[in-house]
Motif scaffolding. Structure first.
Motif, PDB file in Angstrom:
ATOM      1  N   ALA A 212       0.841  -1.205   0.000  1.00 43.66           N
ATOM      2  CA  ALA A 212       0.000   0.000   0.000  1.00 43.66           C
ATOM      3  C   ALA A 212       0.877   1.257   0.000  1.00 43.66           C
ATOM      4  O   ALA A 212       0.621   2.219  -0.735  1.00 43.66           O
ATOM      5  CB  ALA A 212      -0.942  -0.008   1.203  1.00 43.66           C
ATOM      6  N   ALA A 213       1.942   1.219   0.810  1.00 49.56           N
ATOM      7  CA  ALA A 213       2.860   2.368   0.842  1.00 49.56           C
ATOM      8  C   ALA A 213       3.533   2.530  -0.517  1.00 49.56           C
ATOM      9  O   ALA A 213       3.700   3.644  -1.024  1.00 49.56           O
ATOM     10  CB  ALA A 213       3.904   2.163   1.935  1.00 49.56           C
ATOM     11  N   GLY A 214       3.904   1.405  -1.136  1.00 47.80           N
ATOM     12  CA  GLY A 214       4.533   1.430  -2.458  1.00 47.80           C
ATOM     13  C   GLY A 214       3.589   1.976  -3.512  1.00 47.80           C
ATOM     14  O   GLY A 214       3.994   2.755  -4.387  1.00 47.80           O
ATOM     15  N   PHE A 215       2.323   1.589  -3.428  1.00 42.77           N
ATOM     16  CA  PHE A 215       1.331   2.064  -4.392  1.00 42.77           C
ATOM     17  C   PHE A 215       1.179   3.587  -4.304  1.00 42.77           C
ATOM     18  O   PHE A 215       1.114   4.289  -5.310  1.00 42.77           O
ATOM     19  CB  PHE A 215      -0.010   1.366  -4.128  1.00 42.77           C
ATOM     20  N   GLU A 216       1.177   4.075  -3.081  1.00 38.21           N
ATOM     21  CA  GLU A 216       1.052   5.520  -2.892  1.00 38.21           C
ATOM     22  C   GLU A 216       2.261   6.270  -3.486  1.00 38.21           C
ATOM     23  O   GLU A 216       2.113   7.269  -4.186  1.00 38.21           O
ATOM     24  CB  GLU A 216       0.944   5.808  -1.398  1.00 38.21           C
ATOM     25  N   THR A 287      18.077  -5.740 -12.007  1.00 42.37           N
ATOM     26  CA  THR A 287      17.029  -5.947 -11.000  1.00 42.37           C
ATOM     27  C   THR A 287      16.177  -4.683 -10.844  1.00 42.37           C
ATOM     28  O   THR A 287      16.568  -3.592 -11.272  1.00 42.37           O
ATOM     29  CB  THR A 287      17.654  -6.258  -9.619  1.00 42.37           C
ATOM     30  N   LEU A 288      15.051  -4.856 -10.163  1.00 44.00           N
ATOM     31  CA  LEU A 288      14.196  -3.691  -9.911  1.00 44.00           C
ATOM     32  C   LEU A 288      14.894  -2.701  -8.983  1.00 44.00           C
ATOM     33  O   LEU A 288      14.704  -1.492  -9.087  1.00 44.00           O
ATOM     34  CB  LEU A 288      12.855  -4.144  -9.322  1.00 44.00           C
ATOM     35  N   LYS A 289      15.714  -3.233  -8.090  1.00 44.11           N
ATOM     36  CA  LYS A 289      16.492  -2.338  -7.216  1.00 44.11           C
ATOM     37  C   LYS A 289      17.423  -1.465  -8.076  1.00 44.11           C
ATOM     38  O   LYS A 289      17.537  -0.254  -7.845  1.00 44.11           O
ATOM     39  CB  LYS A 289      17.274  -3.194  -6.215  1.00 44.11           C
ATOM     40  N   ASP A 290      18.065  -2.073  -9.085  1.00 41.02           N
ATOM     41  CA  ASP A 290      18.925  -1.297  -9.994  1.00 41.02           C
ATOM     42  C   ASP A 290      18.116  -0.189 -10.678  1.00 41.02           C
ATOM     43  O   ASP A 290      18.608   0.924 -10.882  1.00 41.02           O
ATOM     44  CB  ASP A 290      19.531  -2.187 -11.094  1.00 41.02           C
ATOM     45  N   VAL A 291      16.866  -0.509 -11.061  1.00 43.24           N
ATOM     46  CA  VAL A 291      16.018   0.479 -11.733  1.00 43.24           C
ATOM     47  C   VAL A 291      15.772   1.662 -10.788  1.00 43.24           C
ATOM     48  O   VAL A 291      15.919   2.823 -11.176  1.00 43.24           O
ATOM     49  CB  VAL A 291      14.670  -0.147 -12.176  1.00 43.24           C
ATOM     50  N   LEU A 292      15.426   1.351  -9.536  1.00 38.13           N
ATOM     51  CA  LEU A 292      15.121   2.440  -8.600  1.00 38.13           C
ATOM     52  C   LEU A 292      16.369   3.233  -8.246  1.00 38.13           C
ATOM     53  O   LEU A 292      16.305   4.455  -8.071  1.00 38.13           O
ATOM     54  CB  LEU A 292      14.395   1.899  -7.373  1.00 38.13           C
ATOM     55  N   GLU A 324      14.062   2.526   2.064  1.00 36.66           N
ATOM     56  CA  GLU A 324      12.780   1.921   2.465  1.00 36.66           C
ATOM     57  C   GLU A 324      11.712   2.158   1.394  1.00 36.66           C
ATOM     58  O   GLU A 324      10.933   1.264   1.043  1.00 36.66           O
ATOM     59  CB  GLU A 324      12.328   2.501   3.813  1.00 36.66           C
ATOM     60  N   GLU A 325      11.699   3.381   0.868  1.00 38.65           N
ATOM     61  CA  GLU A 325      10.705   3.682  -0.180  1.00 38.65           C
ATOM     62  C   GLU A 325      10.918   2.814  -1.416  1.00 38.65           C
ATOM     63  O   GLU A 325       9.961   2.359  -2.047  1.00 38.65           O
ATOM     64  CB  GLU A 325      10.778   5.169  -0.554  1.00 38.65           C
ATOM     65  N   ILE A 329       8.163   0.359  -3.113  1.00 36.19           N
ATOM     66  CA  ILE A 329       7.742   0.407  -4.521  1.00 36.19           C
ATOM     67  C   ILE A 329       7.917  -0.976  -5.162  1.00 36.19           C
ATOM     68  O   ILE A 329       7.046  -1.449  -5.899  1.00 36.19           O
ATOM     69  CB  ILE A 329       8.534   1.485  -5.308  1.00 36.19           C
ATOM     70  N   ILE A 330       9.029  -1.649  -4.828  1.00 39.15           N
ATOM     71  CA  ILE A 330       9.247  -2.991  -5.389  1.00 39.15           C
ATOM     72  C   ILE A 330       8.138  -3.948  -4.932  1.00 39.15           C
ATOM     73  O   ILE A 330       7.607  -4.721  -5.733  1.00 39.15           O
ATOM     74  CB  ILE A 330      10.652  -3.523  -5.024  1.00 39.15           C
ATOM     75  N   SER A 331       7.754  -3.867  -3.660  1.00 36.08           N
ATOM     76  CA  SER A 331       6.651  -4.719  -3.176  1.00 36.08           C
ATOM     77  C   SER A 331       5.391  -4.458  -3.984  1.00 36.08           C
ATOM     78  O   SER A 331       4.682  -5.391  -4.374  1.00 36.08           O
ATOM     79  CB  SER A 331       6.310  -4.447  -1.714  1.00 36.08           C
TER      80      SER A 331
END
Ligand code: HEC
Ligand code: HEC
Length: 350
Positions: A212-216, A287-292, A324-325, A329-331
């Motif tokens: 939910a936090a990621g969606f926001e 990875t998605l972490k690399d993207v962020l 953390e953010e 977002i990845i979640s």
């Protein structure tokens, strides 16, 4: 290749005009397939009434999709680069691998919800789904074949003679019918049963706190480009990737010739993004972490860097995010994985 495209645009447009008056009604032994638009999706861009998917057309399209005969070496099928388990991408290779191991310069795109897209490929070179396959079929580094060559091979196969005969009114084995059959297969590939969809359609699922936090965060920082339920506004943008000296892929500029389109690429959908690694047009991020990390710290400036990523004084802002953010977002992004779609037997080779 350009000549080839012109010819096929001509026959497809011809077919489109004539079928408006005299729409092809499939006969009993070839029933129409239900093309259902998910209730949280927009209207499709593909005009389904001009090429209504039928049982036999779909079966033919699927057989063609998985058939190496569409390439010059008899090995590279569409399905070779577009693998269902990974939402129809290919990730053992960063850039695509074609006949005789020839290397392309771009990362294979996922195939899903194509009926809802206006233009195709990373730079929008294909303006209609029926025309898209001409690019891989004729590209030297992909399938390196000609339509004349394919038609000749298919005519020698009794199974294809029967299938084309059953799927199309004129019963012909020709490039128009081949492309229509591939489209019938591809437009049925709808991915709309992820956790996110079930939440959007109020079907009983709920986000965890992290999701939910990621969606926001996603809604405020990413959804201006990765917009709506398809997760793309279908525009072309430069998201600040450093120029790759090996390929120097100029992106949308290749299609329009406009200096203002240099290094812009189509905003990709993020559905099934957990499965479609590596990321970006050339698969440079693993990875998605690399993207962020790229969005928060990795952008480089250029004339065409999207204004969203700049401060009013012209310096780079990127998308500042805490660790953390990024995890939140990845979640959220993982809620876009649709297991039904990647396991749907209708689209499987066997
Ligand atoms: C050698 C690997 C390879 C083969 C074989 C291949 N593709 Fe692709 N496909 C790609 C790559 C790479 C892209 C991105 C191309 C680009 O941006 O220029 C792509 C893009 C696409 C797209 C555009 C998706 C979108 O969202 O815009 C479609 C549709 C597609 N391929 C269908 C097919 C079909 C149908 C076949 C067989 C006739 C096929 N592909 C064969 C690698 C391949
Ligand atoms: C200004 C528009 C814009 C914004 C804002 C934006 N993106 Fe992107 N995104 C793009 C473009 C354009 C690409 C493709 C770039 C390329 O390949 O050259 C992309 C690519 C991606 C990819 C790789 C997809 C793939 O199939 O390889 C992911 C994942 C992604 N973005 C996630 C995000 C997230 C998460 C955010 C918010 C933190 C975000 N994006 C914000 C425009 C944007």
């Amino acid at each position: 290749m350009i000549k080839n495209i012109g010819y096929i645009v001509f026959i497809l447009l011809g077919a489109a005009c004539s079928s408006e008056k005299d729409e092809y009604v499939p006969i009993d032994k070839n029933p129409k397939l239900e093309f259902t638009i998910p209730s949280n999706f927009p209207e499709p861009s593909y005009n389904v009434t001009l090429n209504p998917p039928t049982e036999k057309g779909f079966e033919l399209g699927k057989k063609l999709f998985y058939d190496g005969r569409l390439s010059s070496d008899g090995v590279i099928s569409c399905g070779f680069c577009h693998i269902q388990d990974f939402a129809f991408t290919h990730h053992t290779h960063i850039v695509s691998h074609g006949v005789n191991g020839a290397l392309g310069t771009r990362n294979a795109q996922p195939l899903h919800n194509l009926a809802f897209m206006n233009e195709f490929t990373w730079d929008g070179a294909a303006i209609h789904l029926d025309l898209q396959p001409i690019i891989p079929i004729t590209a030297e580094v992909e399938m390196n074949e000609s339509f004349t060559g394919i038609i000749k091979k298919l005519e020698e196969q009794p199974e294809y003679v029967t299938l084309f005969g059953e799927a199309f009114e004129d019963q012909k084995i020709n490039s128009e019918n081949l492309l229509k059959a591939l489209s019938q297969f591809m437009i049925m590939m709808i991915s709309s049963n992820s956790k996110y969809d079930k939440i959007e359609r109020s079907e009983g699922s709920v986000f965890t706190d992290n999701e939910a936090a990621g969606f926001e965060l996603f809604t405020s920082k990413c959804a201006s480009c990765h917009e709506g339920t398809l997760f793309t506004d279908q525009s072309y943008r430069n998201n600040g990737l450093p120029i790759d000296p090996e390929y120097n892929d100029i992106g949308r500029n290749r299609v329009t010739g406009l200096v203002s389109d240099l290094y812009k690429f189509k905003v990709p959908t993020l559905r099934n993004i957990e499965l479609t690694f590596p990321y970006m047009h050339d698969g440079r991020l693993k990875t998605l972490k690399d993207v962020l990390d790229h969005y928060s710290d990795g952008m480089i400036d250029s004339e065409t860097l999207d204004p969203e990523f700049k401060n009013p004084d012209g310096t780079i802002k990127g998308i500042p995010l805490t660790e953390e953010e990024k995890q939140q977002i990845i979640s959220f992004l993982k809620t876009l994985t649709d297991d039904n779609f990647v396991n749907d037997n209708r689209f499987s080779e066997f």
